[in-house]
Design a protein around this motif. Structure first.
Motif, PDB file in Angstrom:
ATOM      1  N   GLY A   1      22.642  31.734  34.742  1.00  0.00           N
ATOM      2  CA  GLY A   1      22.777  32.530  33.620  1.00  0.00           C
ATOM      3  C   GLY A   1      22.226  31.626  32.583  1.00  0.00           C
ATOM      4  N   GLU A   2      22.524  30.616  32.411  1.00  0.00           N
ATOM      5  CA  GLU A   2      21.893  29.691  31.379  1.00  0.00           C
ATOM      6  C   GLU A   2      20.429  29.468  31.587  1.00  0.00           C
ATOM      7  OE1 GLU A   2      22.593  24.847  29.801  1.00  0.00           O
ATOM      8  OE2 GLU A   2      23.876  25.748  31.182  1.00  0.00           O
TER       9      GLU A   2
ATOM     10  N   GLU B   1      18.177  31.485  32.720  1.00  0.00           N
ATOM     11  CA  GLU B   1      17.514  32.719  32.553  1.00  0.00           C
ATOM     12  C   GLU B   1      17.499  32.911  31.170  1.00  0.00           C
ATOM     13  OE1 GLU B   1      17.967  37.480  33.944  1.00  0.00           O
ATOM     14  OE2 GLU B   1      19.802  36.096  34.184  1.00  0.00           O
ATOM     15  N   GLU B   2      18.884  32.676  30.438  1.00  0.00           N
ATOM     16  CA  GLU B   2      18.920  32.804  28.820  1.00  0.00           C
ATOM     17  C   GLU B   2      17.776  31.685  28.174  1.00  0.00           C
ATOM     18  OE1 GLU B   2      19.803  33.812  25.231  1.00  0.00           O
ATOM     19  OE2 GLU B   2      20.512  34.806  26.951  1.00  0.00           O
TER      20      GLU B   2
ATOM     21  N   PRO C   1      15.124  34.529  26.452  1.00  0.00           N
ATOM     22  CA  PRO C   1      16.338  34.611  25.455  1.00  0.00           C
ATOM     23  C   PRO C   1      16.436  36.045  24.960  1.00  0.00           C
ATOM     24  CG  PRO C   1      14.687  33.166  24.519  1.00  0.00           C
ATOM     25  CD  PRO C   1      14.231  33.452  26.025  1.00  0.00           C
TER      26      PRO C   1
ATOM     27  N   ARG D   1      21.209  41.629  28.524  1.00  0.00           N
ATOM     28  CA  ARG D   1      21.899  41.328  29.803  1.00  0.00           C
ATOM     29  C   ARG D   1      22.863  42.135  30.001  1.00  0.00           C
ATOM     30  NH1 ARG D   1      18.549  37.398  30.828  1.00  0.00           N
ATOM     31  NH2 ARG D   1      17.874  36.366  28.772  1.00  0.00           N
TER      32      ARG D   1
END
Length: 223
Positions: free
Chosen positions: A210-211, A213-214, A218, A222
């Motif tokens: 998840g980090e 992908e963010e 950004p 989600r």
């Protein structure tokens, strides 16, 4: 490398042809006489034997193999083959084909499987990949879920478009392994910039997916 493939059906033969094209030695093993068709892959070795039998694997000289691929249509046979290859012959790397998604949880190191390949998962991942940009898609799971091979197509609005990959603060436990662009493969050597539309392949631990992908996408919504 020397590679043994258990299962000489369409899947096993296809894998064999690809490996032979890439310069590897391949042995195809199948217990069904009707599956032994050397003319289909003439450059491979063939063995009529049951890969679940220890004596058959001894005959196949599995101790001389670098990789064993269990590619039959039977998950039980694939698990037993992988376990014997790893525990009895110390094969460095085993790959197990998962035919039924409900059995995927079994294909771990406990059963001698280094890498499991689930056709349903790959197909669903490819569908997701075709319709999403900026979303992380999990392709493979390695080592009992401790690491995954994931893909992300870089969106145009990513803040890292045009940035050299070596200057991007990727999370710990994530490694960019390949950049795919216009049908070409680019090594992420640190100076290679990433561009909008690039397919980025990472090996990453599940807890930082998840980090990652963010970081690269950004502004996406989600779930």
């Amino acid at each position: 490398m020397r590679v043994a493939i258990a299962g000489a059906g369409a899947v096993g033969r296809s894998i064999a042809r690809e490996l032979i094209t890439n310069g590897h030695q391949v042995l195809l093993i199948d217990k069904e006489p009707s599956a032994i068709k050397p003319e289909r892959v003439p450059d491979a070795e063939w063995l009529l034997a049951d890969s679940c039998e220890l004596s058959s694997l001894e005959e196949a000289h599995l101790d001389q193999c670098d990789v064993v691929i269990a590619a039959t249509g039977d998950d039980k046979a694939n698990l037993v083959t992988s376990l014997l290859a790893k525990t009895e012959f110390a094969v460095p790397r085993t790959v197990g084909r998962v035919n039924h998604p409900n059995n995927e949880w079994l294909f771990t190191e406990a059963w001698g499987v280094d890498v499991n390949v689930s056709t349903p998962r790959i197909m669903s991942a490819l569908v997701e990949e075709a319709v999403t940009v900026g979303d992380l898609v999990r392709l493979f799971t390695f080592r009992q879920g401790q690491a995954n091979l994931v893909e992300l197509t870089l969106p145009e609005d990513s803040p890292y478009v045009g940035r050299p990959s070596g200057l991007i603060p990727f999370p710990e436990n994530s490694v960019l392994v390949t950049i795919l662009r216009d049908g070409q493969v680019y090594p992420p050597d640190g100076e290679q910039p990433i561009e909008a539309g690039d397919e980025l392949l990472f090996v990453v631990s599940a807890d930082v997916e998840g980090e990652l992908e963010e970081l690269l996408s950004p502004d996406r919504e989600r779930d």
